[in-house]
Design a protein around this motif. Sequence first.
Motif, PDB file in Angstrom:
ATOM      1  N   TRP A 179       0.831  -1.207   0.000  1.00  0.00           N
ATOM      2  CA  TRP A 179       0.000   0.000   0.000  1.00  0.00           C
ATOM      3  C   TRP A 179       0.864   1.256   0.000  1.00  0.00           C
ATOM      4  N   TYR A 180       2.007   1.231   0.690  1.00  0.00           N
ATOM      5  CA  TYR A 180       2.890   2.399   0.737  1.00  0.00           C
ATOM      6  C   TYR A 180       3.527   2.652  -0.622  1.00  0.00           C
ATOM      7  N   GLU A 181       3.849   1.582  -1.362  1.00  0.00           N
ATOM      8  CA  GLU A 181       4.503   1.750  -2.653  1.00  0.00           C
ATOM      9  C   GLU A 181       3.534   2.066  -3.775  1.00  0.00           C
ATOM     10  N   THR A 182       2.366   1.410  -3.758  1.00  0.00           N
ATOM     11  CA  THR A 182       1.415   1.578  -4.862  1.00  0.00           C
ATOM     12  C   THR A 182       0.172   2.361  -4.470  1.00  0.00           C
ATOM     13  N   GLY A 183      -0.105   2.445  -3.176  1.00  0.00           N
ATOM     14  CA  GLY A 183      -1.322   3.116  -2.736  1.00  0.00           C
ATOM     15  C   GLY A 183      -2.574   2.303  -2.966  1.00  0.00           C
ATOM     16  N   LEU A 184      -2.424   0.982  -3.175  1.00  0.00           N
ATOM     17  CA  LEU A 184      -3.564   0.123  -3.475  1.00  0.00           C
ATOM     18  C   LEU A 184      -3.578  -1.066  -2.531  1.00  0.00           C
ATOM     19  N   PHE A 185      -4.777  -1.515  -2.205  1.00  0.00           N
ATOM     20  CA  PHE A 185      -4.973  -2.739  -1.444  1.00  0.00           C
ATOM     21  C   PHE A 185      -5.430  -3.841  -2.400  1.00  0.00           C
ATOM     22  N   ALA A 186      -5.254  -5.090  -1.972  1.00  0.00           N
ATOM     23  CA  ALA A 186      -5.659  -6.215  -2.808  1.00  0.00           C
ATOM     24  C   ALA A 186      -7.164  -6.301  -2.951  1.00  0.00           C
TER      25      ALA A 186
END
Length: 670
Positions: A27-34
Amino acid sequence: MWLKLFFLLLYFLVLFVLARFFEAVVWYETGLFATQLVDPVTLSFNKLKTILECRGLGYSGLAEKRDVRELVEKSGDLMQGELYSAIKNEKEQAESQSESSTTFSGEMHFYELVEDTKDGIWLVQVIAQDRDALLSKANWGKMVQKVSQFGIRTGTFNCSSDSRYCRKRGWMKSTLIMSVPQTYASKGKVMLKEYNGRRIETEHIFKWMTAHVASRIKTIRMSQQLVEEWHPSEKHPVKMFLFAKLAQPPAFFSALSVKFTGRIEFIFVDVQSWDNITSLEEIGVQQLPSYILKMPEGIYRYGNSIGEFISLQAMDTFLRSVQPEVNDLFVLSLVMVNLMAWLDLFITQGATIKRFVVLISTLGTYNSLLIISWLPILGFLQLPYLEGFYDYSLKLLRYADTTTIASWVRTDWTFYSSHPALFLSTYLAHGLLIDYFEKKRRCNNEEENPNNLEWLSSLWDWYTSYLVHPITSFHNFPNESDWDDDPNFLLERLAFPDLWLHPLIPIDYINNLPTWRFKCTQVCGPNSEENSGRDLDSNIQNTTGGQTQGLNSEHEEHGCGKERDCASDSCCHSGNGEDVPCMKREAQEQQVDWSQWPSDMIHCTECVVCLENFETDCIVMGLPCAHVFHQKCIVVWLAGGQHCCPVCRGPSYKRKPVRSSGLDQLEQQE
């Protein structure tokens, strides 16, 4: 065992925290959750086709990106986790050269694997005698990779290995055969379908397969049929519904219906021609498409919790946890028990060979106990009056597995099972930490760990001393009259191995063990009594002579003389015939004449066999391990077949290697 169970639970807690850490990093690198939804509009054409490949939907006639995107939306919501898994699987399939495919040797081999399989799908390429295969080697490899991701097994049957069976089946030309269970029962018949299409492209063959597999799923196209199927039934209490606007269900949904034959009924509801969807809203279906699990306890909407993707692996894990079979529980218990057993490799301290010997012993013991424990469980499950208990257990399991915590556990299980290297590395790191703390604890306790050779030597000594009991004496050997008077005496003697085994350890070594007399530097007499009596209480001076006689009789049993001195906690004999304690234990130990003792013997004042103190002129005997006992006590112990020390269990017939420390060497030099 409880310690290993604690370490195993601690390891699972570490895995849970580590999975949350990885999610935070992503989440810190992409800003997305699975669990975040993905808009198919933003995806490329190749990624959309990858999603359709993983879901098992044909797209051969769709050339436009819009049509492919609509097909993805009709089959279910797309999440970031599913997209990542689909792209990863595509890369792995591209890197792998070939998938496992079975080569059948004959009729019996084919019948055993294909026709006798009731819960699987097979695709077999039949190569006729003196003919070429229907699919080339490259196309067959692509077909194997395509169907293997849905749990479909593949094989090749060459008629040259069994031409009679091919003629019996009518396989006179090369073709493709697919086997699918015909009924919904767990032990139903298997039907064989032959491919009669003219086009031999991979997409057309896969479309033919999915059409036949989907035909065994109950399909509802009218609302009246839905009302009838929605009501619970005793035959199928758990049902999985798919509400979608599709011509046929996805291939992963059809493949799951085969794997869960007899446990869960799969129903496909085609709502393409429905004008009024109020009936869907009445039963709780608020959006399309929807995957609904209908249970006696209520309905569960699949896809709303973490890790619930529209894929074969994710839905298979979910359904196995909700409606498991006995084999699933056995495999889970087998994994848990073996993980506990492998912790012995790190908990055991000492030589490397010792660790692996203990590990093998623990693995054998735990697995044997597990199998023995499961046998009565399987027997009880077959009893008819335990069906209520079985149903009640499944009900509790369904309540627990439809919670949020259960979804987290399933997600972590899927994550670590797809990354076995990470699982093994964390398990190894956890074991090394356990080994480090155990080693520190053993060092604090000053326990001595032998090396490999010493431990193997002690293991052999233990084996020869305990598993094979030698003949300790020939005095009790039965004479001829014993055999004649009582014939059963022979059978009783045959129950003991010392009747026919030759003695491995003769008892002659007992005569060579060091013996000496226990002496003190000062002998108690009237003077010592006067010096010590000043500090004694008047009650002690009134000790009766009867106690003295009792002590004398005990000392004479161990070969002690009448003369007494300041041994530990013993009494001195005064001139007036009274017994009085000489001094405290600390002072007494200082008055023992240690010069009479061998240099390699441990200084002590008590025999651990009879739990009595050494008295003056008592004959004591030392063992190779340096422990000292009354001669009479230890001879009875050794002559009875116990060829080991009562304290340390060291062999009494073999001298223990001496380890001299640096301090001992300095003392010897001085």
